[in-house]
Scaffold this active site. Structure first.
Site, PDB file in Angstrom:
ATOM      1  N   LYS A 253       0.859  -1.186   0.000  1.00 21.02           N
ATOM      2  CA  LYS A 253       0.000   0.000   0.000  1.00 21.02           C
ATOM      3  C   LYS A 253       0.897   1.238   0.000  1.00 21.02           C
ATOM      4  O   LYS A 253       1.750   1.406   0.889  1.00 21.02           O
ATOM      5  CB  LYS A 253      -0.888  -0.040   1.246  1.00 21.02           C
ATOM      6  CG  LYS A 253      -2.174   0.717   1.122  1.00 21.02           C
ATOM      7  CD  LYS A 253      -3.068   0.399   2.318  1.00 21.02           C
ATOM      8  CE  LYS A 253      -4.333   1.195   2.306  1.00 21.02           C
ATOM      9  NZ  LYS A 253      -5.087   1.028   3.547  1.00 21.02           N
TER      10      LYS A 253
HETATM   11  O1  G3P Z   1      -9.220   2.284   4.306  1.00 23.08           O
HETATM   12  C1  G3P Z   1      -9.081   3.587   4.778  1.00 23.08           C
HETATM   13  C2  G3P Z   1      -9.759   3.704   6.069  1.00 23.08           C
HETATM   14  O2  G3P Z   1      -9.111   2.957   7.043  1.00 23.08           O
HETATM   15  C3  G3P Z   1     -10.014   5.077   6.515  1.00 23.08           C
HETATM   16  O3  G3P Z   1     -11.219   4.996   7.148  1.00 23.08           O
HETATM   17  O4  G3P Z   1     -13.019   5.754   8.609  1.00 23.08           O
HETATM   18  O5  G3P Z   1     -10.618   6.391   9.097  1.00 23.08           O
HETATM   19  O6  G3P Z   1     -11.838   7.410   7.196  1.00 23.08           O
HETATM   20  P1  G3P Z   1     -11.690   6.208   8.058  1.00 23.08           P
END
Ligand code: G3P
Length: 219
Positions: A87
């Protein structure tokens, strides 16, 4: 549409895998920290533990932000297990590194994508997956789902094979909307995936079926 789980929590990964619908796992440094996984060796062990649970792609994020560092770190991560997808953040050196990894047959997931232009660059560099963050766009009053639509259109216009991996998915409607648009993959917390199971009419209908069955059987 493939379902990935967005967590570094081993119990949740196991639960999603046991459900039989899991196609992959995504992690990031914040998710690793949330599980208390710190230090290089522990982080590597944790990736291997995730690979032991699932028979699927596991995204492991580089920490380096310079070209040489990303190549060195990503090459080591990819060598850990054939399930590992490197990644890489959507930055200039990241795009260059994605091009390099593609030439070596190493799978990549270009992360922190917030615009169609960024997704186009990642696809041109040969990313396996591109991760637009829908929830974080919604957080700043921008339509995250519109970005998925835009990327779908662009990739279809030119036949890019890069898969749209909708990330920062927060709830079941995000998953449904992604499926309607034609995202290739969603990555979501277990709570959002499990929420797809629920409908009050299913619960009341099942209760009625069981009650009628018991009544007919004279119980
Ligand atoms: O895959 C990306 C993710 O982990 C981010 O999620 O909810 O932190 O915006 P969030």
């Amino acid at each position: 549409m493939k379902f990935f789980i967005d967590t570094a929590n081993l119990a949740q990964i196991q639960e999603a895998y046991d459900l039989g619908v899991l196609d992959g796992v995504t992690t990031n440094p914040s998710l690793m920290a949330k599980e208390g996984i710190t230090g290089h060796d522990n982080i590597i062990k944790h990736y291997l533990a995730i690979c032991d649970i699932v028979d699927a792609d596991v995204s492991a994020e580089v920490i380096a932000t310079d070209y040489d560092g990303i190549i060195e770190e990503g090459t080591k991560l990819a060598a850990l297990n054939e399930k590992i997808v490197v990644k890489v953040p959507m930055i200039k050196d990241g795009v260059k590194a994605i091009k390099y990894f593609a030439s070596k047959g190493i799978k990549t997931n270009c992360t922190l994508v917030f615009s169609a232009g960024q997704a186009l660059l990642a696809a041109k560099a040969g990313a396996t997956y591109v991760s637009p963050f829908v929830g974080r766009l919604d957080d700043v009053s921008t339509d995250g789902m519109q970005l998925i639509e835009d990327i779908r259109l662009i990739f279809d216009n030119y036949g890019y094979e890069t898969q749209i991996l909708a990330a920062s998915v927060r709830h079941p409607m995000h998953i449904i909307q992604c499926a309607k648009i034609g995202a290739d993959v969603i990555t979501a917390p277990l709570s959002a995936i499990a929420a797809l199971l629920k409908h009050p009419l299913t619960d009341s209908g099942l209760a009625q079926f069981l009650a009628d069955h018991a009544k007919a059987a004279g119980k």
